[in-house]
Scaffold this motif. Sequence first.
Motif, PDB file in Angstrom:
ATOM      1  N   VAL A  30       0.839  -1.205   0.000  1.00  0.00           N
ATOM      2  CA  VAL A  30       0.000   0.000   0.000  1.00  0.00           C
ATOM      3  C   VAL A  30       0.871   1.251   0.000  1.00  0.00           C
ATOM      4  O   VAL A  30       1.838   1.348   0.757  1.00  0.00           O
ATOM      5  CB  VAL A  30      -0.949   0.034   1.219  1.00  0.00           C
ATOM      6  CG1 VAL A  30      -1.941   1.196   1.101  1.00  0.00           C
ATOM      7  CG2 VAL A  30      -1.717  -1.273   1.362  1.00  0.00           C
ATOM      8  N   ALA A  54       0.248   2.689   5.324  1.00  0.00           N
ATOM      9  CA  ALA A  54       0.695   3.747   4.408  1.00  0.00           C
ATOM     10  C   ALA A  54       0.087   5.106   4.764  1.00  0.00           C
ATOM     11  O   ALA A  54       0.771   6.134   4.757  1.00  0.00           O
ATOM     12  CB  ALA A  54       0.308   3.362   2.994  1.00  0.00           C
ATOM     13  N   PHE A 141      -2.209 -10.872  -2.267  1.00  0.00           N
ATOM     14  CA  PHE A 141      -2.950 -10.542  -1.038  1.00  0.00           C
ATOM     15  C   PHE A 141      -4.430 -10.882  -1.198  1.00  0.00           C
ATOM     16  O   PHE A 141      -5.047 -11.485  -0.309  1.00  0.00           O
ATOM     17  CB  PHE A 141      -2.762  -9.052  -0.722  1.00  0.00           C
ATOM     18  CG  PHE A 141      -3.643  -8.554   0.379  1.00  0.00           C
ATOM     19  CD1 PHE A 141      -3.383  -8.883   1.703  1.00  0.00           C
ATOM     20  CD2 PHE A 141      -4.746  -7.750   0.095  1.00  0.00           C
ATOM     21  CE1 PHE A 141      -4.206  -8.419   2.730  1.00  0.00           C
ATOM     22  CE2 PHE A 141      -5.565  -7.291   1.121  1.00  0.00           C
ATOM     23  CZ  PHE A 141      -5.298  -7.622   2.440  1.00  0.00           C
ATOM     24  N   ILE A 145      -6.315 -13.757   1.093  1.00  0.00           N
ATOM     25  CA  ILE A 145      -7.365 -13.411   2.054  1.00  0.00           C
ATOM     26  C   ILE A 145      -8.706 -14.068   1.685  1.00  0.00           C
ATOM     27  O   ILE A 145      -9.480 -14.438   2.546  1.00  0.00           O
ATOM     28  CB  ILE A 145      -7.470 -11.877   2.218  1.00  0.00           C
ATOM     29  CG1 ILE A 145      -7.850 -11.534   3.657  1.00  0.00           C
ATOM     30  CG2 ILE A 145      -8.427 -11.238   1.250  1.00  0.00           C
ATOM     31  CD1 ILE A 145      -6.922 -10.590   4.327  1.00  0.00           C
TER      32      ILE A 145
HETATM   33  N1  LIG Z   1      -3.900   0.091   4.358  1.00  0.00           N
HETATM   34  C1  LIG Z   1      -3.125  -0.912   4.789  1.00  0.00           C
HETATM   35  C2  LIG Z   1      -3.669  -2.157   5.222  1.00  0.00           C
HETATM   36  N2  LIG Z   1      -4.997  -2.400   5.220  1.00  0.00           N
HETATM   37  C3  LIG Z   1      -5.698  -3.552   5.895  1.00  0.00           C
HETATM   38  O1  LIG Z   1      -5.181  -3.830   7.181  1.00  0.00           O
HETATM   39  C4  LIG Z   1      -4.909  -5.213   7.352  1.00  0.00           C
HETATM   40  C5  LIG Z   1      -3.722  -5.424   8.257  1.00  0.00           C
HETATM   41  O2  LIG Z   1      -3.937  -4.764   9.462  1.00  0.00           O
HETATM   42  P1  LIG Z   1      -2.811  -4.797  10.600  1.00  0.00           P
HETATM   43  O3  LIG Z   1      -2.815  -6.157  11.155  1.00  0.00           O
HETATM   44  O4  LIG Z   1      -3.271  -3.761  11.587  1.00  0.00           O
HETATM   45  O5  LIG Z   1      -1.510  -4.414   9.956  1.00  0.00           O
HETATM   46  C6  LIG Z   1      -4.688  -5.744   5.957  1.00  0.00           C
HETATM   47  O6  LIG Z   1      -5.046  -7.092   5.851  1.00  0.00           O
HETATM   48  C7  LIG Z   1      -5.604  -4.871   5.109  1.00  0.00           C
HETATM   49  O7  LIG Z   1      -6.894  -5.439   5.102  1.00  0.00           O
HETATM   50  N3  LIG Z   1      -2.803  -3.099   5.636  1.00  0.00           N
HETATM   51  C8  LIG Z   1      -1.484  -2.873   5.645  1.00  0.00           C
HETATM   52  O8  LIG Z   1      -0.752  -3.744   6.020  1.00  0.00           O
HETATM   53  N4  LIG Z   1      -0.975  -1.708   5.216  1.00  0.00           N
HETATM   54  C9  LIG Z   1      -1.711  -0.716   4.806  1.00  0.00           C
HETATM   55  O9  LIG Z   1      -1.154   0.333   4.451  1.00  0.00           O
END
Ligand SMILES: Nc1c(N[C@@H]2O[C@H](COP(=O)(O)O)[C@@H](O)[C@H]2O)[nH]c(=O)[nH]c1=O
Length: 360
Positions: A30, A54, A141, A145
């Motif tokens: 991201v 990001a 990704f 998921i």
């Molecule tokens: N914007 C964005 C993500 N967005 C969302 O957050 C999830 C991961 O959350 P966390 O476990 O808190 O890192 C990821 O699966 C995606 O759905 N994740 C990311 O690692 N980077 C980012 O810039």
Amino acid sequence: MTLNFDQQMMQHCLQLARQALGKTAPNPLVGCVIIQDKKIIGEGFHPGAGQPHAEVFALRNAGEQAQGATVYVNLEPCNHFGRTPPCTEALIQAQVAKVVVGMVDPNPLVSGTGIQRLKEAGIEVIVGVEEQACQSLNEAFIHRILHHQPWGILKYAMTLDGKIATTTGHSSWVTGTEARQKVHQLRVACDAVIVGGNTVRRDNPWLTTHEAGEPNPLRVVMSRTLNLPKAAHLWDTQDVKTLVITEEGVNPDFQQFLQNKGVEVAELSPLTPAQVMAYLYERQFLSVLWECGGNLAANAIADGSIHKILAFIAPKIIGGKIAPSPVGDLGFTLMTEALSLERITWGSVGCDFWIESYLS
Ligand SMILES: Nc1c(N[C@@H]2O[C@H](COP(=O)(O)O)[C@@H](O)[C@H]2O)[nH]c(=O)[nH]c1=O
Ligand SMILES: [Zn+2]
């Protein structure tokens, strides 16, 4: 085709995101750009799991100027407490005016709720700018998921008559240096590269990214027998890690030899590509590159471990009836049974050609 301003900014997000290629598993790539009066006042990208997203880096970079600004981000901002707090709240707190999103987050924890939350807070939201490019960058990704399995890519290089080696097994090299460089770039973007015992015996590969920088994927060898040479480049684990997967109780002496070399050994019974993919999923891998020989490639295709194929074709002829081909027996007898590939792209690299395609 000229890109409009929104598209240009989204492409810039993708470019920022790519700086973390191969480093974010299991998280997405991201990038985020913040604009005020058509000028970039903040930008950032997600460097890896556990680290801020990001949007957070871009907001930090913009500081107070974020108030009333437009934010571009290639993935819907998250709206959940995961390893980090929700980005929606950070955007609302910073009082941005507008958020332009590349694609909806397929993560069921987010999936539309981030967009909804921003709208409820009075922020204008636009979704779907450069959507295809955004989906393509995060195809691993998205697959992981939705299907709870890593993304599998099969890569091979063959001659114009479909051979990956001579009848004696000699295969260095089918393609030229430019194509091999492209493979090294692909390895940077993957979390693991897998071969079978035959490839280790025949080619003694390094499977590193040395012509394309860091990071190196984990090198994985699948071997039922552990009938592997004691002198192999893959056992040199000083800079790049190796994992050998075998079946339960196979050759404990060789397992000990490998462990003494710093090679990780795992046992999986029965040892199939699908089992290996399930195991790597548990280990949080996003994308897996299969650089194996024809038999293992056929098994991996047959059990659903391959989703995309990158084939290099060298303008060379080897001939011969028993020279190995890139995909072994799939048990098909009729042309109508042939696997149909989709979304084909192709091009040339150095003196060779490449074709990329997806299995349906
Ligand atoms: N914007 C964005 C993500 N967005 C969302 O957050 C999830 C991961 O959350 P966390 O476990 O808190 O890192 C990821 O699966 C995606 O759905 N994740 C990311 O690692 N980077 C980012 O810039
Ligand atoms: Zn987030």
